[in-house]
Design an enzyme around this catalytic site. Structure first.
Site, short mmCIF file in Angstrom:
data_model
loop_
_atom_site.label_atom_id
_atom_site.label_comp_id
_atom_site.label_asym_id
_atom_site.label_seq_id
_atom_site.Cartn_x
_atom_site.Cartn_y
_atom_site.Cartn_z
N ASP A 148 10.79 -11.13 0.20
CA ASP A 148 9.89 -10.34 -0.82
C ASP A 148 9.02 -11.07 -1.83
O ASP A 148 9.10 -12.24 -1.62
CB ASP A 148 10.90 -9.24 -1.41
N GLU A 181 5.05 -9.98 1.62
CA GLU A 181 4.08 -10.27 0.59
C GLU A 181 3.26 -9.06 0.20
O GLU A 181 2.35 -9.00 -0.69
CB GLU A 181 3.29 -11.54 0.91
N TRP A 182 3.42 -7.95 1.16
CA TRP A 182 2.64 -6.70 0.98
C TRP A 182 1.14 -6.88 1.52
O TRP A 182 0.36 -5.91 0.99
CB TRP A 182 2.84 -6.17 -0.23
N GLY A 183 0.58 -8.04 1.84
CA GLY A 183 -0.81 -8.05 2.41
C GLY A 183 -1.61 -8.34 1.34
O GLY A 183 -3.00 -8.42 1.58
N ASP A 203 4.86 -0.96 0.66
CA ASP A 203 6.00 -0.17 1.50
C ASP A 203 5.52 1.02 1.86
O ASP A 203 4.96 1.83 1.53
CB ASP A 203 7.01 0.01 0.46
#
Length: 391
Positions: A148, A181-183, A203
């Site tokens: 994460d 890394e959520w982009g 998310d």
């Protein structure tokens, strides 16, 4: 002098050999189950072992799901040597015991950590302990690591994830590396040399608007995805109760069209027949797992109606019609157009309708091609998914 130079060259060679990912993994998008979407921090040895049992008995394993992944909250501290400490109340026999049990079922075992100083739930993260943690995970028998991006402050994403990649490779156990890394740092532009899948967005939430918003963010990313490195629009919410059965069917279909990792996030021991039918639809899963590994693209966008096309091996194709609107639609469908639809990344090929059979992948039946143009009724928030099969 020659001896010194030779030593330096050996060192460079060693670093070059270790600074890489395991490249024979995730040739198709990983499939499995992750604890977070349903259970969040309520994880335990008993739960994970139960989910492994359910993966087998429910038929999920036979459908292709193989990874059982513990998300956050399994770790509580580090000891005086910096070793990660497992929560002994929840995992009294330790993590290797759980991994061994998962492996005994013919499944693979996954674990979670974070590139920051702490995980998203405030547990000890991996920063500064990458090589140490990688050795520990290898000793557990880990096959999959979700990593994460919480509590990273001034860290640079590519270098942080590269350090963990090198640690995993040095530990000498092939581990699928999932970059969460959520982009934010556009990992699709660099992560294929670092990991096997990378999150492209924030998310997912178990709601239609969240799922469809994530879909929109995938539209320009098809060229970055392929065998060994996949765009990850986040885990599945199918069966968790926030969407209708129709919407879950749409969610699952779109993820398969995107060649997305399929990580179920529901209670496998309490699946409705509708949920099981969706998650185990072999014909739709086959689109996701197609060996060509092409992410689908949005061929037509009419606002509340879209057509997605996915090129498959053997010059076959899949087409997904999407009704995004809140109302039923009757749409005109030209099978010739669907078969010949192309995008900027793939060269045109002489597709001829008479060389194909057409399957409806949710109704599980062959569609007549006597008429090349038909009208199809579509409920709100629904899809129709077709596959053109070579005769």
């Amino acid at each position: 002098m020659k001896k010194i130079i030779w030593t330096i060259l050996l060192g460079i060679t060693f670093l070059g050999a270790s600074a890489q990912k395991f490249d024979q993994l995730a040739k198709t998008p990983p499939m499995g189950w992750n604890s977070w979407n349903k259970f969040a921090c309520n994880v335990s040895e008993k739960l994970i072992m139960q989910m492994a049992d359910e993966m087998v008995s429910s038929g999920m394993q036979d459908a292709g799901y193989e990874y059982v992944v513990i998300d956050d909250c399994w770790q509580v501290d580090r000891d005086e040597n910096g070793e990660i400490v497992v929560d002994k109340d929840r995992f009294p026999h330790g993590m290797k015991y759980v991994a061994d049990y998962v492996h005994s079922k013919g499944l693979k075992f996954g674990i979670y950590s974070c590139a920051g100083s702490k995980t998203c739930a405030g547990r000890p993260g991996g920063r500064g302990h990458e090589f140490q943690d990688a050795r520990t995970y290898a000793s557990y028998g880990v096959d999959y690591l979700k990593y994460d991006w919480c509590n990273t402050t001034t860290q640079e994403a590519k270098s942080s994830y590269t350090t963990m990649r090198d640690g995993l490779f040095a530990a000498k156990r092939p581990i699928v590396f999932s970059l969460c890394e959520w982009g934010t740092a556009k990992p699709w532009e660099w992560a294929k040399e670092v990991g096997h899948l990378w999150r492209t967005t924030g998310d997912i939430v178990d709601r239609w608007d969240s799922m469809i918003d994530i879909l929109d963010k995938e539209k320009d990313l098809a060229k970055y995805s392929g065998p060994g490195g996949w765009n990850d629009p986040d885990m599945l919410e199918v069966g968790n109760g926030g969407m209708t059965t129709e919407e879950y069917r749409t969610h699952f279909s779109l993820w398969c069209m995107l060649a997305a990792p399929l990580m179920a996030g529901n209670d496998l021991g309490n699946m409705s027949p509708e949920t099981a039918e969706i998650l185990k639809n072999a014909e739709v899963i086959a689109l996701d797992q197609d060996v060509l590994g092409k992410q689908g693209f949005c061929y037509r966008d009419n606002g509340d109606y879209e057509i997605w096309i996915k090129k498959l091996a053997n010059n076959e194709k899949a087409a997904c019609l999407l009704n995004r609107s809140d109302e039923e639609k009757t749409v005109q469908v030209d099978y010739n157009v669907l078969l010949k639809a192309n995008d900027n990344y793939w060269a045109s090929e002489p597709y001829k309708l008479e060389n194909y059979k057409l399957r409806d992948l949710w109704e599980h039946k062959e569609v007549s091609l006597e008429k090349s143009t038909v009208f199809v009724k579509m409920p709100p928030h629904s899809v129709k998914v077709y596959r053109f099969l070579k005769k």
